[in-house]
Design an enzyme around this catalytic site. Structure first.
Site, PDB file in Angstrom:
ATOM      1  N   ASP A   9       0.820  -1.216   0.000  1.00  0.00           N
ATOM      2  CA  ASP A   9       0.000   0.000   0.000  1.00  0.00           C
ATOM      3  C   ASP A   9       0.853   1.266   0.000  1.00  0.00           C
ATOM      4  O   ASP A   9       1.988   1.259   0.461  1.00  0.00           O
ATOM      5  CB  ASP A   9      -0.912   0.019   1.234  1.00  0.00           C
ATOM      6  N   GLU A  10       0.255   2.307  -0.494  1.00  0.00           N
ATOM      7  CA  GLU A  10       0.781   3.682  -0.367  1.00  0.00           C
ATOM      8  C   GLU A  10       2.280   3.792  -0.651  1.00  0.00           C
ATOM      9  O   GLU A  10       2.989   4.510   0.044  1.00  0.00           O
ATOM     10  CB  GLU A  10       0.523   4.211   1.057  1.00  0.00           C
TER      11      GLU A  10
HETATM   12  C1  TNX Z   1      -3.854   4.049   5.578  1.00  0.00           C
HETATM   13  S1  TNX Z   1      -4.779   1.313   5.233  1.00  0.00           S
HETATM   14  C2  TNX Z   1      -2.834   3.124   5.707  1.00  0.00           C
HETATM   15  C3  TNX Z   1      -2.124   3.009   6.979  1.00  0.00           C
HETATM   16  C4  TNX Z   1      -2.590   4.019   7.983  1.00  0.00           C
HETATM   17  C5  TNX Z   1      -4.087   4.143   7.921  1.00  0.00           C
HETATM   18  C6  TNX Z   1      -4.671   5.050   8.953  1.00  0.00           C
HETATM   19  C7  TNX Z   1      -3.457   1.173   4.582  1.00  0.00           C
HETATM   20  C8  TNX Z   1      -3.270   0.012   3.777  1.00  0.00           C
HETATM   21  N1  TNX Z   1      -2.570   2.166   4.771  1.00  0.00           N
HETATM   22  O1  TNX Z   1      -0.737   3.111   6.754  1.00  0.00           O
HETATM   23  O2  TNX Z   1      -2.183   3.614   9.234  1.00  0.00           O
HETATM   24  O3  TNX Z   1      -4.436   4.612   6.647  1.00  0.00           O
HETATM   25  O4  TNX Z   1      -6.065   4.969   8.963  1.00  0.00           O
END
Ligand code: TNX
Length: 486
Positions: A300-301
């Site tokens: 993710d991200e």
């Molecule tokens: C998004 S959910 C993220 C996390 C954060 C979260 C906080 C996800 C796969 N990545 O790194 O902790 O939002 O709500």
């Protein structure tokens, strides 16, 4: 009862648990003994009835509890059970031990709330008579705990495992690494924990699990029919790894330990072979600690990773997991790469990603942030939590159906539901419980109970009844004003 059983037929009588009552098991197998003992250990402190677990070859005498494996009731599947209670006998049967274990949770919930206390209570210990036939809608009913942003110790995890078991959940996903900390000992890369485990959000002392402690958690969960799925997030969310081994860092900066809450700034060096040597070692050690089928590789991200680097990276790491005998679970961005056979896509943010996964033949695990994120605040006055995705009051957390959220994602595409707790804002067990409860009960019911049997007006009354149970179990739940707590 939560989750609501598939079918309940009441017959209007009662069974009395007395000091004559024991728990009979059909044979002396270790699994039956252990399940019987779990029930005895839950009932004995509060009731003081001294229930004992005893093997028997025939149905026991009146006044007792009987646990048996029948093995041939196909409707019940691997996790279902049938519970028949008359004024003479409590008889629980299932095809598999997991079904008996879930049935035991139903027996506990049919007794007065005080049965959950750990000190002796008054009684009487009566159970209504009738027949329950029950089995889950989804095979994956989970929760996730982020132990990277704030570290939670072994006892906190065991506590949560028992709470999940009470609501028939069967998966605990552990987010074991992130920018702020690396929490699992990897013997071939010791600095990951020696350095990378030393802090957490806000600058606290952090921590990590030794492999021995981790195995203890896995075993504890297994004894409660809960599978632990470990996650090592990559190629982003990797600052703690890069701070421990600078050669792994791919963002061109010096990586120091990080105690803030920004996301998206870190990446592994996706073009360096040392990175894949590192990942292979981590996956090998983790696979050896994991009896479950899945390893979670995050994905993710990864905003600091170019998409042309992300795609081959995710493809290669999936193959590495498979080479170590495991299946892949990953956040929905993985669908930007090739989703390999058996990889499960965890939908959290972008429906279009999850849809791409389905188009590639993958199953989806449903964790939509707007509905299922345990770290979202209940409303604007909540002490803990974030609200970037939504405010999730208890009714909103309950009132949705995984198979009816995204038109392209149908029931047959879904493995189940998982409710994640990200821990940027919570570092203590009681704080975490405030966000987890009571919403977790709703997610447990969404995963277990057929959609057509669920509705908020009925649920909120059953939930109110669980207020006393949660208190008896010493759970620090959020007392939502939408529920008239008993
Ligand atoms: C998004 S959910 C993220 C996390 C954060 C979260 C906080 C996800 C796969 N990545 O790194 O902790 O939002 O709500």
């Amino acid at each position: 009862m939560i989750p609501k059983p598939v079918s309940v037929v009441a017959t209007g009588g009662k069974f009395d648990l007395t000091d004559q009552t024991d728990i009979y098991i059909q044979d002396e197998s270790a699994e039956l003994k252990q399940i019987g003992q779990y029930l005895a250990d839950k009932l004995n402190p509060s009731t003081g009835l001294g229930l004992e677990v005893k093997p028997t070859t025939d149905a026991p005498a009146p006044g007792n509890i009987y646990l048996s494996l029948s093995g041939s009731d196909s409707e019940l599947g691997d996790e279902g059970y049938q519970l028949t209670i008359t004024d003479k006998l409590i008889s629980l049967s299932a095809n598999k031990p997991a079904g008996l274990f879930h049935g035991i949770q139903t027996i506990r919930q049919l007794l007065p709330a005080q049965v959950e206390m750990t000190s002796k209570q008054k009684g009487p210990w009566e159970i209504a008579t009738g027949t329950i036939r029950d089995y889950p809608t989804y095979g994956y009913r989970g929760s996730m705990l982020d132990v990277a942003r704030h570290f939670f110790g072994v006892d906190d995890l065991k506590n949560l495992i028992d709470q999940m078991a009470y609501y028939k959940m069967n998966v605990m996903h552990l987010h074991l690494s992130d920018d702020q900390g690396w929490r699992i000992e990897i013997k071939s890369w010791p600095n990951l924990t020696a350095h990378g485990g030393k802090t957490e959000v806000g600058g606290g002392e952090g921590g990590f699990y030794t492999q021995e402690q981790y195995s203890d958690i896995v075993k504890y969960a297994q004894d409660r029919f809960i599978t632990i799925i470990p996650e090592i997030d990559m190629p982003g969310h990797t600052n703690a790894a890069s701070a421990s081994y600078p050669e792994l860092n791919g963002n061109g900066k010096t990586a120091d330990l990080y105690t803030g809450t920004e996301v998206g700034f870190s990446t592994l060096a996706t073009k360096k072979e040392v990175t894949y040597k590192f990942i292979d070692d981590v996956i090998r050690e983790l696979a050896a600690l994991t009896p479950g089928e899945y390893l979670h590789i995050g994905g993710d991200e990864s905003h600091a990773t170019k998409i042309e680097d992300y795609i081959p990276f995710m493809n290669r790491v999936q193959d590495m997991v498979v080479a170590h005998g495991k299946k892949v679970l990953a956040w929905d961005e993985i669908a930007l790469a090739t989703v390999k056979p058996n990889t499960v896509v965890q939908y959290w943010a972008k429906a279009e990603n999850a849809i791409k996964g389905v188009a590639q033949g993958a199953k989806v695990l449903m964790s939509p942030a707007k509905n299922a994120y345990l770290d979202m605040q209940y409303d604007s006055t909540s002490t803990y939590g974030l609200h970037w995705a939504a405010y999730i009051e208890v009714d909103k957390g309950y009132n949705w159906d995984p198979a009816n959220l995204v038109p392209e994602i149908k029931k047959e595409n879904i493995t189940g539901i998982e409710a994640p707790l990200w821990s940027e804002t919570v570092g203590e067990r009681k704080e975490a419980e405030y966000l987890i409860f009571p919403r977790l009960l709703g997610y447990a019911e969404i995963g277990w109970t057929p959609a057509e049997l669920r509705n908020w007006d009925d649920y909120k009354i059953r939930l109110a009844n669980h207020g006393e149970r949660m208190k008896a179990m010493n759970i620090n739940f959020y007392p939502s004003k939408l529920v008239q707590w008993d």
